[in-house]
Design a protein around this motif. Sequence first.
Motif, mmCIF file in Angstrom:
data_model
loop_
_atom_site.group_PDB
_atom_site.id
_atom_site.type_symbol
_atom_site.label_atom_id
_atom_site.label_comp_id
_atom_site.label_asym_id
_atom_site.label_seq_id
_atom_site.Cartn_x
_atom_site.Cartn_y
_atom_site.Cartn_z
ATOM 1 N N ARG A 41 0.827 -1.206 0.000
ATOM 2 C CA ARG A 41 0.000 0.000 0.000
ATOM 3 C C ARG A 41 0.865 1.262 0.000
ATOM 4 N N ILE A 42 1.958 1.250 0.760
ATOM 5 C CA ILE A 42 2.846 2.410 0.791
ATOM 6 C C ILE A 42 3.484 2.622 -0.580
ATOM 7 N N ALA A 43 3.919 1.530 -1.215
ATOM 8 C CA ALA A 43 4.532 1.622 -2.540
ATOM 9 C C ALA A 43 3.553 2.194 -3.554
ATOM 10 N N LYS A 44 2.309 1.756 -3.484
ATOM 11 C CA LYS A 44 1.295 2.258 -4.410
ATOM 12 C C LYS A 44 1.089 3.753 -4.233
ATOM 13 N N ARG A 45 1.005 4.209 -2.992
ATOM 14 C CA ARG A 45 0.813 5.633 -2.734
ATOM 15 C C ARG A 45 2.031 6.439 -3.182
ATOM 16 N N ALA A 46 3.217 5.841 -3.042
ATOM 17 C CA ALA A 46 4.444 6.536 -3.430
ATOM 18 C C ALA A 46 4.682 6.503 -4.939
ATOM 19 N N GLY A 47 3.859 5.736 -5.652
ATOM 20 C CA GLY A 47 4.029 5.632 -7.094
ATOM 21 C C GLY A 47 5.188 4.751 -7.502
ATOM 22 N N LEU A 48 5.544 3.788 -6.648
ATOM 23 C CA LEU A 48 6.646 2.880 -6.941
ATOM 24 C C LEU A 48 6.141 1.673 -7.727
ATOM 25 N N SER A 49 6.989 1.137 -8.549
ATOM 26 C CA SER A 49 6.596 -0.004 -9.381
ATOM 27 C C SER A 49 6.511 -1.299 -8.593
ATOM 28 N N SER A 50 7.189 -1.361 -7.448
ATOM 29 C CA SER A 50 7.224 -2.596 -6.670
ATOM 30 C C SER A 50 7.486 -2.305 -5.203
ATOM 31 N N PRO A 51 6.839 -3.049 -4.279
ATOM 32 C CA PRO A 51 7.156 -2.907 -2.852
ATOM 33 C C PRO A 51 8.617 -3.212 -2.554
ATOM 34 N N GLY A 52 9.255 -3.989 -3.443
ATOM 35 C CA GLY A 52 10.661 -4.323 -3.226
ATOM 36 C C GLY A 52 11.564 -3.112 -3.216
ATOM 37 N N LEU A 53 11.125 -2.027 -3.839
ATOM 38 C CA LEU A 53 11.927 -0.809 -3.833
ATOM 39 C C LEU A 53 12.002 -0.205 -2.435
ATOM 40 N N ILE A 54 10.965 -0.441 -1.623
ATOM 41 C CA ILE A 54 11.029 0.023 -0.233
ATOM 42 C C ILE A 54 12.080 -0.778 0.526
ATOM 43 N N SER A 55 12.115 -2.076 0.280
ATOM 44 C CA SER A 55 13.084 -2.941 0.960
ATOM 45 C C SER A 55 14.518 -2.597 0.563
ATOM 46 N N TYR A 56 14.690 -2.028 -0.606
ATOM 47 C CA TYR A 56 16.033 -1.601 -1.005
ATOM 48 C C TYR A 56 16.520 -0.455 -0.121
ATOM 49 N N HIS A 57 15.591 0.444 0.210
ATOM 50 C CA HIS A 57 15.968 1.651 0.952
ATOM 51 C C HIS A 57 15.842 1.491 2.470
ATOM 52 N N PHE A 58 15.037 0.531 2.926
ATOM 53 C CA PHE A 58 14.815 0.347 4.364
ATOM 54 C C PHE A 58 14.945 -1.133 4.711
ATOM 55 N N ALA A 59 15.568 -1.403 5.859
ATOM 56 C CA ALA A 59 15.851 -2.786 6.252
ATOM 57 C C ALA A 59 14.586 -3.572 6.569
ATOM 58 N N GLY A 60 13.513 -2.898 6.887
ATOM 59 C CA GLY A 60 12.256 -3.557 7.219
ATOM 60 C C GLY A 60 11.256 -2.513 7.658
ATOM 61 N N LYS A 61 10.081 -2.962 8.076
ATOM 62 C CA LYS A 61 9.041 -2.005 8.452
ATOM 63 C C LYS A 61 9.458 -1.176 9.652
ATOM 64 N N ASP A 62 10.114 -1.788 10.630
ATOM 65 C CA ASP A 62 10.539 -1.027 11.800
ATOM 66 C C ASP A 62 11.528 0.072 11.423
ATOM 67 N N ASP A 63 12.411 -0.213 10.486
ATOM 68 C CA ASP A 63 13.360 0.795 10.017
ATOM 69 C C ASP A 63 12.613 1.964 9.389
ATOM 70 N N LEU A 64 11.614 1.645 8.580
ATOM 71 C CA LEU A 64 10.807 2.693 7.958
ATOM 72 C C LEU A 64 10.035 3.486 9.005
ATOM 73 N N ILE A 65 9.435 2.808 9.963
ATOM 74 C CA ILE A 65 8.660 3.490 10.997
ATOM 75 C C ILE A 65 9.553 4.401 11.829
ATOM 76 N N GLU A 66 10.755 3.945 12.103
ATOM 77 C CA GLU A 66 11.701 4.795 12.837
ATOM 78 C C GLU A 66 11.943 6.102 12.096
ATOM 79 N N GLN A 67 12.085 6.017 10.781
ATOM 80 C CA GLN A 67 12.304 7.217 9.983
ATOM 81 C C GLN A 67 11.053 8.084 9.911
ATOM 82 N N VAL A 68 9.894 7.443 9.901
ATOM 83 C CA VAL A 68 8.642 8.193 9.921
ATOM 84 C C VAL A 68 8.549 9.029 11.195
ATOM 85 N N VAL A 69 8.788 8.408 12.333
ATOM 86 C CA VAL A 69 8.714 9.122 13.611
ATOM 87 C C VAL A 69 9.748 10.248 13.653
ATOM 88 N N ALA A 70 10.966 9.951 13.213
ATOM 89 C CA ALA A 70 12.014 10.970 13.201
ATOM 90 C C ALA A 70 11.631 12.147 12.317
#
Length: 208
Positions: A41-70
Amino acid sequence: MQPNPGPSELTFTEAARRKQIVTAAIETIAELGYGRASFARIAKRAGLSSPGLISYHFAGKDDLIEQVVAEVYAVGGAVVRPRADAAATAMETLRGYIEGSIAFYDTHRSHMKALVQILLGHPEARGRWFDEPNAAELDGLEGLLARGQRDGEFREFPPRTVAVIIRQLLSGALQHLLTEPDLDLAGYTRELVAVCEHAVRATHDKET
């Protein structure tokens, strides 16, 4: 090129893509809640072709959430700090802090909804991502109140206790704002500032 590069190793393009993903995560969590904010769902909103692109930039959901909070705390600081820094007295600084905080809540409602959803949805969120910045903010507010006492602007009271009370009042303002979108924010802010100023003002300054 290795996946999940550290912040100091990011190229301009990588930094922009991470920012894009964090922004999409904030909006998705705010709308759907923490549990339903999948990488797909996040990838779709970001206009990414694949959720795997999120995994390239973030180690996992917790890593992403940490950056969201920051990111939310960083944006909040950027909104609130100039109001406080421009003040000459402790009372003016306190006023700027309260007004700036509520202005941030108003102009960044998705950010604040996302924080609330993360707190509700992640069992370790408070200890992992919230306690430290919240404590730092409370320390700063306590220091401001102590400064006002030293300068003779504020009456005698336990600075930590009053700092906690002011933070609780702001938390209540946030909850009120999120549940009542049509709230008279200007009036609410004005009265909250008046309540806090009256509560801390030194006796000899009551008539000014």
